[in-house]
Write a protein that holds these residues in place. Structure first.
Motif, PDB file in Angstrom:
ATOM      1  N   ASP A   4      97.579 -20.296  81.139  1.00 30.62           N
ATOM      2  CA  ASP A   4      96.971 -19.176  80.442  1.00 30.62           C
ATOM      3  C   ASP A   4      97.709 -17.904  80.862  1.00 30.62           C
ATOM      4  OD1 ASP A   4      95.011 -16.803  80.567  1.00 30.62           O
ATOM      5  OD2 ASP A   4      93.964 -18.224  79.257  1.00 30.62           O
ATOM      6  N   ALA A   5      98.396 -17.281  79.923  1.00 30.75           N
ATOM      7  CA  ALA A   5      99.223 -16.114  80.232  1.00 30.75           C
ATOM      8  C   ALA A   5      98.397 -14.929  80.742  1.00 30.75           C
ATOM      9  CB  ALA A   5     100.033 -15.702  79.011  1.00 30.75           C
ATOM     10  N   ARG A   6      97.166 -14.785  80.246  1.00 30.11           N
ATOM     11  CA  ARG A   6      96.317 -13.682  80.718  1.00 30.11           C
ATOM     12  C   ARG A   6      95.983 -13.867  82.191  1.00 30.11           C
ATOM     13  NH1 ARG A   6      91.496 -13.463  82.033  1.00 30.11           N
ATOM     14  NH2 ARG A   6      90.934 -15.448  81.086  1.00 30.11           N
ATOM     15  N   ARG A   7      95.558 -15.078  82.531  1.00 31.65           N
ATOM     16  CA  ARG A   7      95.294 -15.355  83.950  1.00 31.65           C
ATOM     17  C   ARG A   7      96.597 -15.280  84.745  1.00 31.65           C
ATOM     18  NH1 ARG A   7      92.285 -20.287  82.457  1.00 31.65           N
ATOM     19  NH2 ARG A   7      94.132 -21.302  83.291  1.00 31.65           N
ATOM     20  N   GLY A   8      97.689 -15.693  84.127  1.00 33.51           N
ATOM     21  CA  GLY A   8      98.988 -15.658  84.789  1.00 33.51           C
ATOM     22  C   GLY A   8      99.398 -14.251  85.167  1.00 33.51           C
ATOM     23  N   ARG A   9      99.093 -13.298  84.301  1.00 30.26           N
ATOM     24  CA  ARG A   9      99.407 -11.897  84.619  1.00 30.26           C
ATOM     25  C   ARG A   9      98.638 -11.461  85.858  1.00 30.26           C
ATOM     26  NH1 ARG A   9      98.704  -6.426  80.949  1.00 30.26           N
ATOM     27  NH2 ARG A   9      99.366  -5.035  82.603  1.00 30.26           N
ATOM     28  N   GLU A  10      97.353 -11.797  85.908  1.00 32.76           N
ATOM     29  CA  GLU A  10      96.528 -11.429  87.061  1.00 32.76           C
ATOM     30  C   GLU A  10      97.056 -12.099  88.332  1.00 32.76           C
ATOM     31  OE1 GLU A  10      92.543 -12.559  86.004  1.00 32.76           O
ATOM     32  OE2 GLU A  10      92.517 -11.212  84.286  1.00 32.76           O
ATOM     33  N   THR A  11      97.367 -13.384  88.229  1.00 37.19           N
ATOM     34  CA  THR A  11      97.864 -14.115  89.398  1.00 37.19           C
ATOM     35  C   THR A  11      99.230 -13.582  89.817  1.00 37.19           C
ATOM     36  OG1 THR A  11      96.654 -16.081  88.711  1.00 37.19           O
ATOM     37  CG2 THR A  11      98.411 -16.407  90.315  1.00 37.19           C
ATOM     38  N   PHE A  12     100.093 -13.282  88.850  1.00 43.82           N
ATOM     39  CA  PHE A  12     101.401 -12.696  89.144  1.00 43.82           C
ATOM     40  C   PHE A  12     101.219 -11.390  89.910  1.00 43.82           C
ATOM     41  CE2 PHE A  12     104.891  -9.841  88.185  1.00 43.82           C
ATOM     42  CZ  PHE A  12     106.008 -10.622  88.430  1.00 43.82           C
ATOM     43  N   GLU A  13     100.336 -10.536  89.416  1.00 40.50           N
ATOM     44  CA  GLU A  13     100.124  -9.240  90.063  1.00 40.50           C
ATOM     45  C   GLU A  13      99.574  -9.395  91.476  1.00 40.50           C
ATOM     46  OE1 GLU A  13      97.774  -7.087  87.181  1.00 40.50           O
ATOM     47  OE2 GLU A  13      99.538  -6.688  85.942  1.00 40.50           O
ATOM     48  N   GLN A  14      98.725 -10.383  91.698  1.00 43.88           N
ATOM     49  CA  GLN A  14      98.138 -10.602  93.023  1.00 43.88           C
ATOM     50  C   GLN A  14      99.099 -11.313  93.970  1.00 43.88           C
ATOM     51  OE1 GLN A  14      94.730 -12.927  91.973  1.00 43.88           O
ATOM     52  NE2 GLN A  14      93.563 -11.190  91.244  1.00 43.88           N
ATOM     53  N   THR A  15      99.935 -12.185  93.437  1.00 46.53           N
ATOM     54  CA  THR A  15     100.724 -13.085  94.279  1.00 46.53           C
ATOM     55  C   THR A  15     102.199 -12.709  94.381  1.00 46.53           C
ATOM     56  OG1 THR A  15      99.238 -14.862  93.553  1.00 46.53           O
ATOM     57  CG2 THR A  15     101.279 -15.530  94.619  1.00 46.53           C
ATOM     58  N   CYS A  16     102.760 -12.161  93.324  1.00 40.87           N
ATOM     59  CA  CYS A  16     104.211 -12.016  93.243  1.00 40.87           C
ATOM     60  C   CYS A  16     104.738 -10.594  93.407  1.00 40.87           C
ATOM     61  CB  CYS A  16     104.706 -12.566  91.903  1.00 40.87           C
ATOM     62  SG  CYS A  16     104.170 -14.252  91.546  1.00 40.87           S
ATOM     63  N   THR A  17     103.916  -9.598  93.113  1.00 39.96           N
ATOM     64  CA  THR A  17     104.429  -8.224  93.053  1.00 39.96           C
ATOM     65  C   THR A  17     104.757  -7.609  94.408  1.00 39.96           C
ATOM     66  OG1 THR A  17     102.176  -7.345  92.893  1.00 39.96           O
ATOM     67  CG2 THR A  17     103.375  -7.705  90.823  1.00 39.96           C
TER      68      THR A  17
END
Length: 121
Positions: free
Chosen positions: A23-36
């Motif tokens: 899910d790209a929407r959840r992916g954005r949230e996870t990306f922001e929390q995990t990758c940034t």
């Protein structure tokens, strides 16, 4: 016979779970929390920018100075390679500089869906 049927049903369920798209929407949230902490979308940080990484060969973005291992790798970032990479970077490109593991397969799928969406693919 019942054991075989139960095993086949379990394998089918596992395959369905593994094939579930992210899910790209959840992916954005996870990306922001995990990758940034290390990555941005459009500029290098500790790691390379990731907006257009999906579908691209590893180590070819001129904005970033990659390790020799990544520069010499013949990997193209798609669902399979990104999933393996996020689970265990060393299994994809031994000797790379990114030490990271995301054990949650759903979160990996979501991040990959987000990166794929950003690339327009």
């Amino acid at each position: 016979m019942k054991t075989v049927i139960v095993l086949l049903a379990a394998l089918g369920a596992l395959s369905a779970i593994a094939a579930t798209p992210g899910d790209a929407r959840r992916g954005r949230e996870t990306f922001e929390q995990t990758c940034t902490g290390c990555h941005a979308l459009d500029r290098p940080k500790v790691g390379p920018p990731l907006r257009n990484v999906y579908g691209q060969p590893a180590g070819k973005d001129n904005q970033f100075s990659y390790s020799d291992a990544v520069k010499g790798a013949s990997v193209t970032w798609d669902e399979t390679t990104l999933d393996r990479w996020l689970a265990d970077t060393e299994s994809v490109i031994p000797g790379n500089d990114m030490s990271f593991r995301l054990n949650d397969g759903t979160k990996r799928a979501d991040i990959i869906a987000y990166l794929k969406q950003l690339s327009g693919k």
